[in-house]
Motif scaffolding. Structure first.
Motif, PDB file in Angstrom:
ATOM      1  N   TYR A 172       0.702  -1.103   0.177  1.00 51.27           N
ATOM      2  CA  TYR A 172      -0.126  -0.140  -0.089  1.00 51.27           C
ATOM      3  C   TYR A 172       0.884   1.205  -0.170  1.00 51.27           C
ATOM      4  O   TYR A 172       0.296   2.232  -0.769  1.00 51.27           O
ATOM      5  N   LEU A 173       1.947   1.217   0.702  1.00 54.44           N
ATOM      6  CA  LEU A 173       2.862   2.196   0.679  1.00 54.44           C
ATOM      7  C   LEU A 173       3.533   2.759  -0.652  1.00 54.44           C
ATOM      8  O   LEU A 173       3.773   3.738  -0.942  1.00 54.44           O
ATOM      9  N   GLY A 174       3.646   1.548  -1.491  1.00 53.65           N
ATOM     10  CA  GLY A 174       3.942   1.911  -2.843  1.00 53.65           C
ATOM     11  C   GLY A 174       3.074   2.524  -3.644  1.00 53.65           C
ATOM     12  O   GLY A 174       3.241   2.976  -4.857  1.00 53.65           O
TER      13      GLY A 174
ATOM     14  N   HIS B 283       8.641  -1.952   5.962  1.00 50.89           N
ATOM     15  CA  HIS B 283      10.053  -2.089   5.733  1.00 50.89           C
ATOM     16  C   HIS B 283      10.392  -0.615   5.676  1.00 50.89           C
ATOM     17  O   HIS B 283       9.922   0.316   5.010  1.00 50.89           O
ATOM     18  N   ALA B 284      11.752  -0.266   6.157  1.00 48.42           N
ATOM     19  CA  ALA B 284      12.195   1.204   6.071  1.00 48.42           C
ATOM     20  C   ALA B 284      12.142   1.691   4.616  1.00 48.42           C
ATOM     21  O   ALA B 284      11.814   2.921   4.357  1.00 48.42           O
TER      22      ALA B 284
ATOM     23  N   ILE C  16      11.451   5.455   3.019  1.00 46.45           N
ATOM     24  CA  ILE C  16      12.675   6.228   2.683  1.00 46.45           C
ATOM     25  C   ILE C  16      13.042   6.889   1.419  1.00 46.45           C
ATOM     26  O   ILE C  16      12.967   8.163   1.228  1.00 46.45           O
ATOM     27  N   PRO C  17      12.810   5.994   0.255  1.00 44.26           N
ATOM     28  CA  PRO C  17      13.012   6.685  -1.077  1.00 44.26           C
ATOM     29  C   PRO C  17      12.011   7.616  -1.507  1.00 44.26           C
ATOM     30  O   PRO C  17      12.426   8.554  -2.340  1.00 44.26           O
TER      31      PRO C  17
ATOM     32  N   ILE D 232       3.741   7.763   7.427  1.00 42.71           N
ATOM     33  CA  ILE D 232       2.502   6.923   7.895  1.00 42.71           C
ATOM     34  C   ILE D 232       2.132   7.623   9.217  1.00 42.71           C
ATOM     35  O   ILE D 232       2.783   7.799  10.184  1.00 42.71           O
ATOM     36  N   SER D 233       0.906   8.037   9.016  1.00 42.85           N
ATOM     37  CA  SER D 233       0.299   8.848  10.380  1.00 42.85           C
ATOM     38  C   SER D 233      -0.984   8.220  10.876  1.00 42.85           C
ATOM     39  O   SER D 233      -1.868   7.212  10.108  1.00 42.85           O
TER      40      SER D 233
END
Length: 348
Positions: A254-256, A277-278, A282-283, A288-289
C-alpha cells in the motif's frame, strides 16, 4: 436523578439487554437531550466484548447520537428546547489541562468518552446513546443542520468526523488524488466527503462487489485489492491514502501507491503491530500517520459542511431489539453502510 432506559452489556460474553439507569442531575451549563437515533460503530462492539481490555460493566454503548433538546440549564446560551442536536465520541475534555485546546482536544489528556468512561467529576460513569435520553455539557453538543435527516445524520458524529478530519488535515481538494481503503461504514463517508471537497477519489476494496455504490457516491475509480495488478497499475499514484480497515493488509504494498511526499493515514485499528520495511518510506519521503475523530469545533464544521453539500450516511435503520443481530452482521460486513437504531422502538 433522571431515569433513563436503554440497552446495556453486562458481560463480555452476553448479549445486550434492556437496562434502566440513572442519568446525572443537569447543571446550569447542561443540555438534556431526547435521543431519537443512535448509530452502531464497530468501536461499540470492541468495547462491549472487552476486546480492548478496558470494559467496565454495565455499559450502555453509543457515541453517534442524534436527538432533540428537551431542557436546558440556566447558563446555556447556544441551544433551546426543540433544537436538533448531536453528541459524538466524548462529552468532556482536557480535565487535566490549564486551558481547553479547541482545535486538538481529541488528542489532549483527560478526554471523557461518551460511554465506558467517567464524567468530569471522575466518579460518575458515562453511558451512551443506546438509550432514550442523555445529559451533556453545552460545549460538547453540536447543531445538526435542518436540511439533514436526523436518522442518517447520527453516524456523522463518529464515522463522518473520523474521515473528515484527515481529509481536511492533509488538504484533500482539487488536484489531489486520494485513495480510500475499504468501502464500509467509514470508507463510504470518505468517498462522499472527499468528493465534495473536490478531490479525485479512488476506492481500494477487497473486491468489486460495491463498485457501483462507490462510483455513485462520488469515487472516480474503484479497484479490487485482491488483484495483484492493482498495485502495479496504481504505483506512485496518490497524494493521500486513508486506511479505514482493521484487517491485516500488506502495508508495504500500500505504501507503494503513494507519490513522493505522500501520506498513508490509519483510521482503522488493526489488532497487530504494523510491519513496515524502512525502504517502503525512505526513497519517497513518505509518511505513515494516524488520525482520531475530531474536536468539537471541527465536528461542527463537518456537520455544517454536510449541511451545505447534503451529505449523510447511507443507513439501515433497525429497532433496538435487533441490536445483537446487527452486531453479528457488522462483523460480516453485512450492512450498507451503517446501522442506526430507532430509539422510539424502546417503547415497543
Amino acid at each position: 436523578m433522571p431515569i433513563a432506559r436503554g440497552y446495556a452489556a453486562t458481560d463480555a460474553s452476553k448479549p445486550l439487554t434492556p437496562f434502566t439507569f440513572e442519568r446525572r442531575n443537569p447543571n446550569p451549563d447542561d443540555v438534556v437531550i431526547d435521543i431519537k437515533f443512535a448509530g452502531i460503530c464497530h468501536s461499540d462492539i470492541h468495547t462491549v466484548r472487552n476486546e480492548w481490555k478496558n470494559a467496565v460493566y454495565p455499559i450502555v454503548p453509543g457515541h453517534e447520537i442524534a436527538g432533540i433538546v428537551s431542557a436546558v440549564g440556566s447558563a446555556v446560551t447556544k441551544f433551546k428546547v426543540g433544537d436538533r442536536v448531536g453528541v459524538g465520541c466524548f462529552v468532556d475534555s482536557c480535565i487535566g489541562c490549564a486551558e481547553r485546546d479547541l482545535d486538538r482536544e481529541q488528542y489532549m489528556p483527560g478526554l471523557s468518552g461518551t460511554y465506558n468512561d467517567f464524567e468530569a467529576d471522575g466518579k460518575t460513569r458515562t453511558q451512551g446513546g443506546y438509550s432514550d435520553s442523555i445529559v451533556v455539557k453545552e460545549g460538547y453538543v453540536m447543531s445538526i443542520p435542518d436540511n439533514l435527516p436526523l436518522d442518517a445524520s447520527a453516524p456523522l458524529l463518529c464515522a463522518g468526523i473520523t474521515l473528515y478530519s484527515p481529509l481536511r488535515h492533509w488538504n484533500a481538494g482539487p488536484g489531489k488524488k486520494v485513495a480510500i481503503v475499504g468501502m464500509g461504514g467509514l470508507g463510504h463517508m470518505g468517498v462522499k466527503l472527499g468528493a465534495a471537497m473536490g478531490a479525485d477519489i479512488t476506492v481500494l476494496s477487497q473486491s468489486l462487489s460495491k463498485k457501483e455504490d462507490g462510483l455513485k457516491l462520488g469515487a472516480k475509480e474503484y479497484y479490487a485489492t485482491n488483484d495483484p495488478e492493482t498495485f502495479k497499475k496504481l504505483a506512485g499514484t496518490f497524494d493521500l491514502v486513508i486506511c479505514t480497515v482493521s484487517a491485516e493488509i500488506d502495508w508495504n504494498a500500500y505504501l507503494g501507491l503513494l507519490k513522493v511526499d505522500g501520506s498513508f493515514v490509519v483510521v482503522g485499528a488493526p489488532e497487530n503491530p504494523i510491519p513496515v520495511h524502512a525502504f517502503s518510506i525512505i526513497p519517497g519521503r513518505k509518511s505513515i500517520s494516524g488520525s482520531m475523530i475530531g474536536s468539537i469545533k471541527e465536528t461542527q464544521e463537518m456537520l455544517d459542511f454536510c449541511g451545505k453539500h447534503n451529505i449523510v450516511s447511507e443507513i439501515e435503520k433497525i429497532n433496538i431489539q435487533q441490536v445483537n443481530e446487527a452486531y453479528e452482521r457488522v462483523l460480516k460486513s453485512d450492512v450498507r453502510y451503517r446501522f442506526v437504531i430507532d430509539i422510539a422502538s424502546l417503547a415497543a
